[in-house]
Design a protein around this motif. Structure first.
Motif, PDB file in Angstrom:
ATOM      1  N   ALA A  48       0.809  -1.219   0.000  1.00 43.58           N
ATOM      2  CA  ALA A  48       0.000   0.000   0.000  1.00 43.58           C
ATOM      3  C   ALA A  48       0.844   1.272   0.000  1.00 43.58           C
ATOM      4  CB  ALA A  48      -0.946   0.007   1.203  1.00 43.58           C
ATOM      5  N   ASN A  49       2.080   1.198   0.493  1.00 46.93           N
ATOM      6  CA  ASN A  49       2.923   2.405   0.475  1.00 46.93           C
ATOM      7  C   ASN A  49       3.759   2.507  -0.803  1.00 46.93           C
ATOM      8  OD1 ASN A  49       5.022   0.593   0.859  1.00 46.93           O
ATOM      9  ND2 ASN A  49       5.948   1.735   2.535  1.00 46.93           N
ATOM     10  N   GLY A  50       3.558   1.567  -1.749  1.00 50.20           N
ATOM     11  CA  GLY A  50       4.233   1.636  -3.041  1.00 50.20           C
ATOM     12  C   GLY A  50       5.457   0.754  -3.187  1.00 50.20           C
ATOM     13  N   ASP A  51       5.897   0.101  -2.092  1.00 52.47           N
ATOM     14  CA  ASP A  51       7.034  -0.816  -2.180  1.00 52.47           C
ATOM     15  C   ASP A  51       6.670  -2.018  -3.051  1.00 52.47           C
ATOM     16  OD1 ASP A  51       8.480   0.745  -0.413  1.00 52.47           O
ATOM     17  OD2 ASP A  51       8.150  -0.578   1.316  1.00 52.47           O
ATOM     18  N   LYS A  87      10.841 -17.321  18.316  1.00 49.66           N
ATOM     19  CA  LYS A  87      11.442 -16.794  17.086  1.00 49.66           C
ATOM     20  C   LYS A  87      10.962 -15.364  16.897  1.00 49.66           C
ATOM     21  CE  LYS A  87      12.371 -21.150  14.905  1.00 49.66           C
ATOM     22  NZ  LYS A  87      12.316 -21.952  13.700  1.00 49.66           N
ATOM     23  N   ILE A  88      11.866 -14.510  16.422  1.00 50.49           N
ATOM     24  CA  ILE A  88      11.627 -13.074  16.370  1.00 50.49           C
ATOM     25  C   ILE A  88      11.963 -12.503  14.998  1.00 50.49           C
ATOM     26  CG2 ILE A  88      12.401 -10.846  17.299  1.00 50.49           C
ATOM     27  CD1 ILE A  88      13.134 -12.332  19.881  1.00 50.49           C
ATOM     28  N   ILE A  89      11.172 -11.503  14.595  1.00 44.24           N
ATOM     29  CA  ILE A  89      11.526 -10.679  13.424  1.00 44.24           C
ATOM     30  C   ILE A  89      11.341  -9.217  13.815  1.00 44.24           C
ATOM     31  CG2 ILE A  89      10.920 -12.384  11.664  1.00 44.24           C
ATOM     32  CD1 ILE A  89       8.405 -10.504  11.174  1.00 44.24           C
ATOM     33  N   ILE A  90      12.088  -8.348  13.171  1.00 42.84           N
ATOM     34  CA  ILE A  90      11.868  -6.908  13.288  1.00 42.84           C
ATOM     35  C   ILE A  90      11.669  -6.392  11.868  1.00 42.84           C
ATOM     36  CG2 ILE A  90      12.894  -4.676  13.831  1.00 42.84           C
ATOM     37  CD1 ILE A  90      14.275  -5.920  16.186  1.00 42.84           C
ATOM     38  N   SER A  91      10.577  -5.666  11.681  1.00 40.84           N
ATOM     39  CA  SER A  91      10.295  -5.071  10.390  1.00 40.84           C
ATOM     40  C   SER A  91       9.414  -3.852  10.618  1.00 40.84           C
ATOM     41  CB  SER A  91       9.628  -6.084   9.456  1.00 40.84           C
ATOM     42  OG  SER A  91       9.636  -5.613   8.128  1.00 40.84           O
ATOM     43  N   HIS A  92       8.863  -3.306   9.554  1.00 38.21           N
ATOM     44  CA  HIS A  92       8.021  -2.123   9.681  1.00 38.21           C
ATOM     45  C   HIS A  92       6.743  -2.295   8.863  1.00 38.21           C
ATOM     46  CE1 HIS A  92      10.377  -1.505   6.034  1.00 38.21           C
ATOM     47  NE2 HIS A  92       9.361  -0.776   5.605  1.00 38.21           N
ATOM     48  N   VAL A  93       5.730  -1.536   9.238  1.00 34.70           N
ATOM     49  CA  VAL A  93       4.446  -1.573   8.534  1.00 34.70           C
ATOM     50  C   VAL A  93       4.608  -0.879   7.185  1.00 34.70           C
ATOM     51  CG1 VAL A  93       2.039  -0.795   8.579  1.00 34.70           C
ATOM     52  CG2 VAL A  93       3.142  -1.560  10.699  1.00 34.70           C
ATOM     53  N   ASN A  94       4.278  -1.602   6.109  1.00 38.32           N
ATOM     54  CA  ASN A  94       4.336  -0.991   4.782  1.00 38.32           C
ATOM     55  C   ASN A  94       3.173  -1.424   3.886  1.00 38.32           C
ATOM     56  OD1 ASN A  94       5.223  -3.601   4.333  1.00 38.32           O
ATOM     57  ND2 ASN A  94       6.830  -3.015   2.904  1.00 38.32           N
ATOM     58  N   HIS A 105      -1.141  -3.657   8.390  1.00 35.83           N
ATOM     59  CA  HIS A 105      -2.018  -3.312   9.506  1.00 35.83           C
ATOM     60  C   HIS A 105      -2.987  -2.240   9.006  1.00 35.83           C
ATOM     61  CE1 HIS A 105      -3.322  -1.663  13.403  1.00 35.83           C
ATOM     62  NE2 HIS A 105      -3.050  -2.872  13.853  1.00 35.83           N
ATOM     63  N   LYS A 106      -4.195  -2.253   9.539  1.00 33.98           N
ATOM     64  CA  LYS A 106      -5.209  -1.310   9.052  1.00 33.98           C
ATOM     65  C   LYS A 106      -4.924   0.134   9.437  1.00 33.98           C
ATOM     66  CE  LYS A 106      -8.877  -4.681   9.243  1.00 33.98           C
ATOM     67  NZ  LYS A 106      -9.922  -5.187  10.101  1.00 33.98           N
ATOM     68  N   LYS A 107      -4.381   0.375  10.645  1.00 34.90           N
ATOM     69  CA  LYS A 107      -4.293   1.752  11.135  1.00 34.90           C
ATOM     70  C   LYS A 107      -2.896   2.239  11.495  1.00 34.90           C
ATOM     71  CE  LYS A 107      -8.972   1.661  12.967  1.00 34.90           C
ATOM     72  NZ  LYS A 107      -9.820   1.746  14.144  1.00 34.90           N
ATOM     73  N   LEU A 108      -1.973   1.350  11.866  1.00 29.94           N
ATOM     74  CA  LEU A 108      -0.643   1.815  12.258  1.00 29.94           C
ATOM     75  C   LEU A 108       0.002   2.564  11.093  1.00 29.94           C
ATOM     76  CD1 LEU A 108       0.863  -1.217  14.234  1.00 29.94           C
ATOM     77  CD2 LEU A 108       0.207   1.015  15.153  1.00 29.94           C
ATOM     78  N   PRO A 109       0.675   3.682  11.369  1.00 27.12           N
ATOM     79  CA  PRO A 109       1.295   4.451  10.288  1.00 27.12           C
ATOM     80  C   PRO A 109       2.374   3.651   9.558  1.00 27.12           C
ATOM     81  CG  PRO A 109       1.271   5.713  12.347  1.00 27.12           C
ATOM     82  CD  PRO A 109       0.839   4.321  12.677  1.00 27.12           C
ATOM     83  N   PHE A 110       2.506   3.906   8.253  1.00 31.83           N
ATOM     84  CA  PHE A 110       3.592   3.295   7.494  1.00 31.83           C
ATOM     85  C   PHE A 110       4.909   3.646   8.173  1.00 31.83           C
ATOM     86  CE2 PHE A 110       0.746   3.743   3.583  1.00 31.83           C
ATOM     87  CZ  PHE A 110       0.320   2.431   3.665  1.00 31.83           C
ATOM     88  N   GLY A 111       5.803   2.675   8.231  1.00 29.61           N
ATOM     89  CA  GLY A 111       7.103   2.902   8.838  1.00 29.61           C
ATOM     90  C   GLY A 111       7.163   2.555  10.316  1.00 29.61           C
ATOM     91  N   THR A 112       6.014   2.266  10.942  1.00 29.00           N
ATOM     92  CA  THR A 112       6.033   1.880  12.350  1.00 29.00           C
ATOM     93  C   THR A 112       6.856   0.605  12.498  1.00 29.00           C
ATOM     94  OG1 THR A 112       3.841   2.821  12.745  1.00 29.00           O
ATOM     95  CG2 THR A 112       4.624   1.199  14.344  1.00 29.00           C
ATOM     96  N   LYS A 113       7.887   0.671  13.334  1.00 29.69           N
ATOM     97  CA  LYS A 113       8.794  -0.456  13.515  1.00 29.69           C
ATOM     98  C   LYS A 113       8.225  -1.407  14.570  1.00 29.69           C
ATOM     99  CE  LYS A 113      13.762  -1.061  13.732  1.00 29.69           C
ATOM    100  NZ  LYS A 113      15.037  -0.359  13.993  1.00 29.69           N
ATOM    101  N   LEU A 114       8.179  -2.690  14.232  1.00 28.76           N
ATOM    102  CA  LEU A 114       7.607  -3.703  15.112  1.00 28.76           C
ATOM    103  C   LEU A 114       8.571  -4.862  15.312  1.00 28.76           C
ATOM    104  CD1 LEU A 114       4.059  -3.983  13.487  1.00 28.76           C
ATOM    105  CD2 LEU A 114       4.668  -2.656  15.507  1.00 28.76           C
TER     106      LEU A 114
END
Length: 124
Positions: free
Chosen positions: A46-49, A79-86, A61-70
């Motif tokens: 949705a952010n064009g990536d 097991k763990i991942i770190i990424s961002h909402v895009n 995610h429906k509402k978290l801003p693009f780029g929010t790091k999770l």
């Protein structure tokens, strides 16, 4: 056969440690548990990536801003991942996050389809 090879490659890659996921200098803003599903179809987020489900982590995610790091943790195997909402979604009742196939492999939730995971919103 190609799908099998791609999934096998992802499984092998997921065995390598994600050093970023264990960084102690990361500040957690909020922690909660949420139902997550995974997906592998699409061309762009949705952010064009460019959507690359076999090689990159995408979090929708429906509402978290693009780029929010999770930081997402599977509480059953740690097991763990770190990424961002895009991306936006999911549009299924009762599911808060959609993650790409790559993320699902790293968290080991492929077989489950849906899984309750620990979500940590990170500062920065």
């Amino acid at each position: 056969m190609i799908k099998f090879a791609a999934i096998l490659l992802l499984l092998i890659c997921s065995l390598s440690a994600n050093k970023q996921a264990y960084a102690s200098d990361v500040q957690v803003v909020k922690t909660y548990y949420a139902t997550t599903s995974w997906y592998k179809h699409g061309k762009k987020t949705a952010n064009g990536d460019l959507f690359r489900p076999y090689t990159h982590c995408t979090i929708a995610h429906k509402k978290l801003p693009f780029g929010t790091k999770l930081r997402l943790t599977n509480p059953h195997n740690n097991k763990i991942i770190i990424s961002h909402v895009n991306d936006r979604g999911p549009y299924v009742k009762g599911v808060e996050f959609d993650i790409s196939l790559n993320c699902a492999v790293k968290l080991d939730i492929i077989k489950d389809g849906r899984k309750t995971i620990k979500v940590e919103v990170l500062k920065g």
